[in-house]
Scaffold this active site. Sequence first.
Site, PDB file in Angstrom:
ATOM      1  N   LYS A   9       0.820  -1.219   0.000  1.00 31.70           N
ATOM      2  CA  LYS A   9       0.000   0.000   0.000  1.00 31.70           C
ATOM      3  C   LYS A   9       0.860   1.278   0.000  1.00 31.70           C
ATOM      4  O   LYS A   9       2.072   1.223   0.250  1.00 31.70           O
ATOM      5  CB  LYS A   9      -0.936  -0.033   1.217  1.00 31.70           C
ATOM      6  CG  LYS A   9      -1.935  -1.200   1.183  1.00 31.70           C
ATOM      7  CD  LYS A   9      -2.963  -1.056   2.293  1.00 31.70           C
ATOM      8  CE  LYS A   9      -3.942  -2.212   2.283  1.00 31.70           C
ATOM      9  NZ  LYS A   9      -5.027  -2.016   3.274  1.00 31.70           N
ATOM     10  N   TYR A  49     -12.413  -2.433  -3.885  1.00 29.74           N
ATOM     11  CA  TYR A  49     -12.901  -2.594  -2.514  1.00 29.74           C
ATOM     12  C   TYR A  49     -14.432  -2.533  -2.431  1.00 29.74           C
ATOM     13  O   TYR A  49     -14.975  -2.248  -1.360  1.00 29.74           O
ATOM     14  CB  TYR A  49     -12.278  -1.531  -1.613  1.00 29.74           C
ATOM     15  CG  TYR A  49     -10.869  -1.873  -1.150  1.00 29.74           C
ATOM     16  CD1 TYR A  49     -10.628  -3.013  -0.380  1.00 29.74           C
ATOM     17  CD2 TYR A  49      -9.790  -1.055  -1.455  1.00 29.74           C
ATOM     18  CE1 TYR A  49      -9.349  -3.322   0.070  1.00 29.74           C
ATOM     19  CE2 TYR A  49      -8.502  -1.365  -1.008  1.00 29.74           C
ATOM     20  CZ  TYR A  49      -8.298  -2.503  -0.251  1.00 29.74           C
ATOM     21  OH  TYR A  49      -7.035  -2.808   0.195  1.00 29.74           O
ATOM     22  N   ASN A 112      -2.035   0.248   6.648  1.00 27.63           N
ATOM     23  CA  ASN A 112      -1.559  -1.017   7.230  1.00 27.63           C
ATOM     24  C   ASN A 112      -0.628  -1.814   6.301  1.00 27.63           C
ATOM     25  O   ASN A 112      -0.584  -3.036   6.345  1.00 27.63           O
ATOM     26  CB  ASN A 112      -2.732  -1.864   7.755  1.00 27.63           C
ATOM     27  CG  ASN A 112      -3.644  -2.358   6.656  1.00 27.63           C
ATOM     28  OD1 ASN A 112      -3.539  -1.919   5.513  1.00 27.63           O
ATOM     29  ND2 ASN A 112      -4.526  -3.271   6.989  1.00 27.63           N
ATOM     30  N   HIS A 115      -2.058  -5.474   1.582  1.00 28.61           N
ATOM     31  CA  HIS A 115      -3.335  -6.191   1.442  1.00 28.61           C
ATOM     32  C   HIS A 115      -3.014  -7.572   0.892  1.00 28.61           C
ATOM     33  O   HIS A 115      -2.096  -7.723   0.095  1.00 28.61           O
ATOM     34  CB  HIS A 115      -4.263  -5.456   0.455  1.00 28.61           C
ATOM     35  CG  HIS A 115      -5.405  -6.317  -0.006  1.00 28.61           C
ATOM     36  ND1 HIS A 115      -6.549  -6.465   0.723  1.00 28.61           N
ATOM     37  CD2 HIS A 115      -5.542  -7.121  -1.101  1.00 28.61           C
ATOM     38  CE1 HIS A 115      -7.366  -7.311   0.092  1.00 28.61           C
ATOM     39  NE2 HIS A 115      -6.768  -7.718  -1.022  1.00 28.61           N
ATOM     40  N   GLU A 126      -9.194 -11.090  -7.645  1.00 30.40           N
ATOM     41  CA  GLU A 126      -8.289  -9.948  -7.441  1.00 30.40           C
ATOM     42  C   GLU A 126      -7.105  -9.992  -8.410  1.00 30.40           C
ATOM     43  O   GLU A 126      -6.648  -8.951  -8.888  1.00 30.40           O
ATOM     44  CB  GLU A 126      -7.799  -9.930  -5.985  1.00 30.40           C
ATOM     45  CG  GLU A 126      -8.942  -9.632  -5.013  1.00 30.40           C
ATOM     46  CD  GLU A 126      -8.492  -9.517  -3.566  1.00 30.40           C
ATOM     47  OE1 GLU A 126      -7.298  -9.755  -3.258  1.00 30.40           O
ATOM     48  OE2 GLU A 126      -9.340  -9.173  -2.718  1.00 30.40           O
TER      49      GLU A 126
END
Length: 137
Positions: A9, A49, A112, A115, A126
């Site tokens: 990320k 998402y 965070n 993913h 995905e």
Amino acid sequence: MEKTLSIIKPDAVKKGVIGQILTRFENNGLRIAATKKIQLSQKEAEEFYAIHKERPFFKDLVEFMVSGPVVVSVLEGENAVLKNRELMGATNPKEAAPGTIRADFAENIDANAVHGSDSLENAKIEIEFFFSKTEIL
Ligand code: CMP
């Protein structure tokens, strides 16, 4: 052999830890079958998402994911989905086990660091979202 999708990320890309994170995958039996650095558009982030559309954190999540480039990768190995999730640690870095990617590199539940697909079924969806078949080697 399973395949799973990983996203490094914007927070981890900005920190300059792409190499360290990819090395953790390679050192733990996950082969990098494809990888690229991309800038997500608002539309792409919302679509990726979409499952979280109704959640209160959706807007912040999308905003964060378009705040800078990300690195998307296809990881391949035995039990790749679960192995990647073990290496990442809990979604909230405060709860992530010591030595996991999120414990070492993440700031908070939004920023965070990584993913990873949560199931084999979602991994397929995905992976197809970001990669064509000819890019996965
Ligand atoms: P990720 O694995 O990318 O999937 C959805 C993301 O939403 C998650 O990591 C977190 O970064 C973010 N998020 C923010 N708040 C929450 C929450 N309360 N529960 C789950 N995910 C959250």
